[in-house]
Design an enzyme around this catalytic site. Structure first.
Site, PDB file in Angstrom:
ATOM      1  N   ASP A  23      -1.330 -36.417 -27.338  1.00  0.00           N
ATOM      2  CA  ASP A  23      -2.484 -37.838 -27.764  1.00  0.00           C
ATOM      3  C   ASP A  23      -4.018 -38.038 -26.005  1.00  0.00           C
ATOM      4  O   ASP A  23      -4.256 -38.922 -26.718  1.00  0.00           O
ATOM      5  CB  ASP A  23      -0.987 -38.929 -27.196  1.00  0.00           C
ATOM      6  CG  ASP A  23      -0.463 -39.149 -26.004  1.00  0.00           C
ATOM      7  OD1 ASP A  23       0.065 -40.659 -25.421  1.00  0.00           O
ATOM      8  OD2 ASP A  23      -0.626 -38.315 -25.145  1.00  0.00           O
ATOM      9  N   GLU A  44       5.027 -33.136 -11.949  1.00  0.00           N
ATOM     10  CA  GLU A  44       3.819 -32.028 -11.776  1.00  0.00           C
ATOM     11  C   GLU A  44       3.889 -31.166 -10.426  1.00  0.00           C
ATOM     12  O   GLU A  44       4.512 -30.869  -9.749  1.00  0.00           O
ATOM     13  CB  GLU A  44       2.665 -32.346 -11.500  1.00  0.00           C
ATOM     14  CG  GLU A  44       1.898 -33.757 -13.096  1.00  0.00           C
ATOM     15  CD  GLU A  44       3.049 -34.878 -13.140  1.00  0.00           C
ATOM     16  OE1 GLU A  44       2.765 -35.521 -12.144  1.00  0.00           O
ATOM     17  OE2 GLU A  44       2.592 -35.439 -14.371  1.00  0.00           O
TER      18      GLU A  44
END
Lengths: 332, 344
Positions: B207, B294
């Site tokens: 997205d 991350e």
């Protein structure tokens, strides 16, 4: 004795001079040649020249491919009717992102002319720069919405119609600029947050009057669509107010330029009740049985009425209150 | 008379030598002058940027080889053509492997369609699409085939106790983790660490919005490169902090800037070689605090010092963390109003 010596010296000098002259000429000729570069050749340079050769080779290949492809598949570019895409836009956080990904889609469509109309009293540098870099054929217009017609902060999005003046401005420009052109061209209203497949542009390209097709994720449903019986549109499949003259979304139809020019008074009516905006234009242009159904008799969804969330800025607002907001010079 | 002759002789001797010396100097200096001119010209191209007509002068200028070092060439020539197929594959450009986890929901096809429209512009791109499903869905299979992109279609289902309950955002459960890990494993099984195939790995959610410039920035990654991302962390953008020496020394975020790598998934790219040389590095699945996903991968691969800042030393925004609204489907009702056979 001296004369002989002098003579000898003279010859020596002359010889010397001739040799030097020849050396000079040789050096001059060397200068015009390409440098051998073997002593200076670093691996990085080698990579760079290799890449550059590769780049030129690819370019040549592309040009060759393009030259051979054209007679095969598509007619030469100039004979494809141009699609004029009118996109109203306004400044908000996600504007640049929306226009970027829209331009990436449009770049795939041949003979497309993008008419971007900003809701602003003047052209903004953000949009101007984006359009310039996009590589598309474009027209950059602007018209501000009157304050009483504008949605205020906190208003629900359905309260007032949006983009009306901007789309009308796009139509006005077309009428002014395109009077004497080949009128096979098509006009499409594309909002900047929707998603368009590449097929929808090919479907609309040979619109004679008004062509229609289904739109996904709109009207509170998975898709809204015209219903086709016997090759003609007989009614509309929609979950909301199906008694509208044209219960369609802006993204679900395209109008031929000829029709737009033949009806110079036809435009969007900002006073129309909610959901009647499309009808306010179309009822002056076409009747139900004149509609041309596309997308396999309106059975395929080729465009989606996506909407992008407003990004949460509460930390940004808090930071700005402290005077530590992110650098406003960085364009987002 | 002899004096004149002598003088003449001396002049005749000296003249060619001086000429020779000056010419020799010229030939040494000329390439340097040319380099400086070329560097200016190339920079000018970068600044003035590309137009719809291809800047073919860039190609013509470089036809002469000059001995030079440290040339800073970025040639992005966009020729005037339109294509719906990806650009031809180059043997020299490093491949960008894009890992996109995806899952079925009403906007899936729309998201993947516009993502594909973006990727079709990028040369040497390999799209690794990993579905969160028990088996590969026909929707995605068909979509991938029709785009003409170079792709790999994988799938792995996230077990229900890891999935989000309903659709509420629960930051404790990282979404797409298993899918990204599967893609990493596929890369490690497919590519040989000793081969010379240059590749870059990038995690792209379906997205977000990506500019084309971003892919060219990441192509030169040696270990891990980083850049700013818009609309994350509740800010206009989050960005790494870069010092004057061009090294990353911190993170300009509000949300927990003391994370080892306070960066969004879309804000970094990893060289394939690094992935292959450290085969144990994966995203941590369990016990990961919100925002630390991350870091769970990056800290096994690289240190802060090794990070390469891109996007003009992390001052330009080339990727936006956009999110698509969940469409309102109230009018479908309980039984579904529309034909379920029509694919959206």
């Amino acid at each position: 004795m001296t004369t002989r010596m002098k003579l000898k010296l003279k010859t020596v000098f002359v010889l010397y001079f001739m040799v030097s002259l020849m050396g000079l000429v040789y050096a001059l000729m060397q200068l015009g040649q390409r440098c051998d570069c073997s002593e200076h050749d670093l691996p990085k340079d080698r990579a760079i020249s290799r890449l550059r050769d590769e780049l030129h080779r690819l370019q040549a290949q592309i040009r060759k491919l393009e030259a051979t492809k054209q007679p095969q598949k598509q007619p030469p570019k100039s004979s494809l009717p141009t699609i004029f895409v009118i996109t109203p836009t306004y400044a908000r956080l996600v504007q640049k992102a929306e226009l970027t990904r829209l331009s990436q889609t449009f770049l795939h469509v041949p003979q497309l002319h993008w008419i971007v109309v900003e809701d602003s009293p003047h052209r903004t540098p953000l949009v101007a720069e984006l359009l310039r870099k996009s590589g598309l054929a474009y027209t950059h217009l602007h018209v501000p919405t009157a304050r009483e017609r504008k949605l205020q902060e906190g208003d629900p999005s359905w309260l007032k119609p949006r983009g009306v003046e901007q789309r009308n401005e796009g139509l006005r420009w077309l009428r002014e600029d395109r009077q004497d052109q080949n009128q096979q061209e098509v006009v499409y209203f594309a909002d900047d947050d929707n998603t368009y497949s590449l097929q929808v542009f090919e479907e609309m390209r040979n619109t004679q009057r008004v062509s229609v097709w289904p739109v996904g994720l709109v009207g509170g449903m998975k898709y809204e669509s015209p219903v086709v019986e016997g090759g003609k549109v007989t009614r509309f499949h929609t979950g909301w107010r199906p008694n509208r003259p044209f219960p369609m979304d802006m993204a679900g139809f395209a109008v031929s330029l000829r029709l737009v020019l033949a009806n110079p008074e036809a435009c969007f009516d900002g006073e129309a009740p909610m959901g009647f905006l499309e009808s306010s234009l179309l009822k002056g242009l076409v009747t139900l049985d004149e509609l041309e159904p596309k997308a396999d008799d309106c059975t395929k969804v080729l465009v989606w009425h996506t909407r992008t969330e407003k990004p949460k800025m509460k930390r940004e607002d808090a930071m700005q209150a402290q005077g530590l907001g992110s650098d406003p010079a960085v364009e987002v | 008379m002899p004096k004149r002759r002598d003088i003449l002789a001396i002049v005749l001797i000296v003249l060619p030598w001086t000429l020779l010396i000056t010419v020799w100097h010229q030939s040494a200096l000329a390439p340097l002058l040319a380099i400086r001119k070329e560097r200016f010209a190339v920079h000018h191209h970068r600044l003035s940027d590309e137009g719809a007509e291809g800047k073919k002068e860039a190609g013509g200028q470089d036809s002469k080889e000059y001995c030079a070092s440290d040339k800073d060439i970025v040639e992005v020539v966009r020729t005037e053509y339109v294509y719906t197929r990806p650009p031809p594959w180059s043997d020299v450009l490093p491949t960008i492997h894009i890992i996109t986890p995806t899952y079925s929901r009403p906007v899936q096809k729309a998201e993947l369609t516009r993502l594909a429209n973006t990727f079709l512009h990028v040369p040497n791109l390999h799209w690794i699409l990993v579905e969160d499903s028990q088996r590969r869905t026909p929707l995605v299979t068909r979509l991938l085939r029709e785009t003409g992109l170079n792709y790999t279609h994988l799938n792995v289902e996230t077990p229900r106790n890891y999935k989000l309950r309903g659709d509420t955002r629960d930051p404790r459960i990282p979404r797409g983790t298993m899918q990204r890990n599967l893609a990493l494993r596929w890369l490690r099984e497919t590519f040989n660490p000793n081969s010379s195939q240059a590749g870059i790995v990038y995690f792209a959610d379906d997205d977000n919005t990506y500019s084309l410039e971003l892919f060219e920035e990441m192509r030169s990654t040696r270990k891990v490169s980083v850049w700013p991302v818009a609309f994350v962390g509740g800010l206009r953008y989050e960005s790494p902090k870069v010092n004057a020496a061009g090294k990353v020394y911190g993170w300009k975020t509000v949300f927990d800037p003391h994370r080892p790598f306070a960066i969004d998934m879309a804000g970094f790219a990893i060289n394939l070689r690094l992935i292959l040389f450290k085969p144990q590095a994966y995203f941590k699945l369990r016990g990961v605090k919100g925002g630390y996903q991350e870091s769970s991968l990056l800290r096994e691969l690289v240190t802060l010092n090794d990070l390469e800042p891109k996007a003009a030393n992390c001052t330009k925004i080339l990727v936006w963390h956009t999110r698509t609204e969940k469409p309102v489907l109230v009018n479908e009702g309980k039984k579904g109003f529309t034909d379920p056979n029509v694919e959206i």
